[in-house]
Design a protein around this motif. Sequence first.
Motif, short mmCIF file in Angstrom:
data_model
loop_
_atom_site.label_atom_id
_atom_site.label_comp_id
_atom_site.label_asym_id
_atom_site.label_seq_id
_atom_site.Cartn_x
_atom_site.Cartn_y
_atom_site.Cartn_z
N ALA A 120 -45.55 28.75 28.09
CA ALA A 120 -46.14 27.98 26.99
C ALA A 120 -45.06 27.29 26.17
N ARG A 121 -43.95 27.97 25.92
CA ARG A 121 -42.85 27.36 25.17
C ARG A 121 -42.24 26.19 25.95
N VAL A 122 -42.09 26.37 27.25
CA VAL A 122 -41.53 25.29 28.07
C VAL A 122 -42.47 24.09 28.09
N ARG A 123 -43.77 24.31 28.20
CA ARG A 123 -44.73 23.21 28.17
C ARG A 123 -44.65 22.46 26.84
N ALA A 124 -44.52 23.19 25.75
CA ALA A 124 -44.42 22.55 24.44
C ALA A 124 -43.16 21.69 24.36
N ARG A 125 -42.06 22.20 24.85
CA ARG A 125 -40.80 21.44 24.82
C ARG A 125 -40.90 20.19 25.70
N LEU A 126 -41.48 20.34 26.89
CA LEU A 126 -41.60 19.19 27.79
C LEU A 126 -42.52 18.12 27.22
N SER A 127 -43.57 18.52 26.54
CA SER A 127 -44.44 17.51 25.93
C SER A 127 -43.72 16.78 24.81
N ALA A 128 -42.89 17.49 24.06
CA ALA A 128 -42.10 16.82 23.02
C ALA A 128 -41.12 15.83 23.64
N VAL A 129 -40.48 16.23 24.73
CA VAL A 129 -39.54 15.33 25.42
C VAL A 129 -40.29 14.12 25.95
N ALA A 130 -41.47 14.31 26.50
CA ALA A 130 -42.24 13.18 27.03
C ALA A 130 -42.61 12.20 25.92
N ARG A 131 -42.97 12.72 24.74
CA ARG A 131 -43.30 11.83 23.62
C ARG A 131 -42.07 11.01 23.21
N TYR A 132 -40.90 11.67 23.15
CA TYR A 132 -39.68 10.94 22.79
C TYR A 132 -39.35 9.88 23.84
N GLU A 133 -39.50 10.22 25.12
CA GLU A 133 -39.21 9.25 26.17
C GLU A 133 -40.16 8.06 26.09
N GLU A 134 -41.43 8.31 25.81
CA GLU A 134 -42.39 7.23 25.68
C GLU A 134 -42.02 6.33 24.51
N ARG A 135 -41.62 6.92 23.40
CA ARG A 135 -41.23 6.13 22.24
C ARG A 135 -39.98 5.30 22.55
N LEU A 136 -39.01 5.91 23.23
CA LEU A 136 -37.80 5.17 23.60
C LEU A 136 -38.15 4.00 24.53
N ALA A 137 -39.07 4.22 25.46
CA ALA A 137 -39.46 3.14 26.38
C ALA A 137 -40.10 2.00 25.60
N ARG A 138 -40.94 2.32 24.61
CA ARG A 138 -41.56 1.26 23.80
C ARG A 138 -40.51 0.50 23.02
N LEU A 139 -39.54 1.22 22.45
CA LEU A 139 -38.48 0.56 21.68
C LEU A 139 -37.62 -0.33 22.57
#
Length: 141
Positions: free
Chosen positions: A109-128
């Motif tokens: 569960a902790r790993v899933r939470a971390r990976l979802s946070a990383v995915a959100r950051y990557e998506e934001r970086l891609a938009r920028l």
Amino acid sequence: MNAAKKLAKAAGFPVWKRLRWRVEQVTDERFGPRFDHLHAELEGVRGELRALAGRCDELHGHHQWHDDELRRLAAHVAGLDSRLAGLERPDVDDGEPKSAVEEVRAEHARVRARLSAVARYEERLARLEEALSVRAGRTGE
């Protein structure tokens, strides 16, 4: 210099002196407008380059600020992560240790939470990055 070269130079100098002004005049007539156009275009490109350099400096400052904020917040997030892990796995009062399956589920569960946070950051970086490339494309037109 040998004597033949000196003689040719002495004989040719008056001829060159008389023809030089004509060569320069013909060159100016044929290539002057093109050179003027190229100089104007070069000044335009230099102006755009100065504007882009200023924007790049501004973006570097923003990036530096965000990088500093991320470094500052990383320690807080690490502390919160350990506190959260302690709350997820409270000590059992009867002294019975948790099973390995429960430990694996909690870690998963902790790993899933971390990976979802990383995915959100990557998506934001891609938009920028996309927005920046669109801006760069507009200024390049």
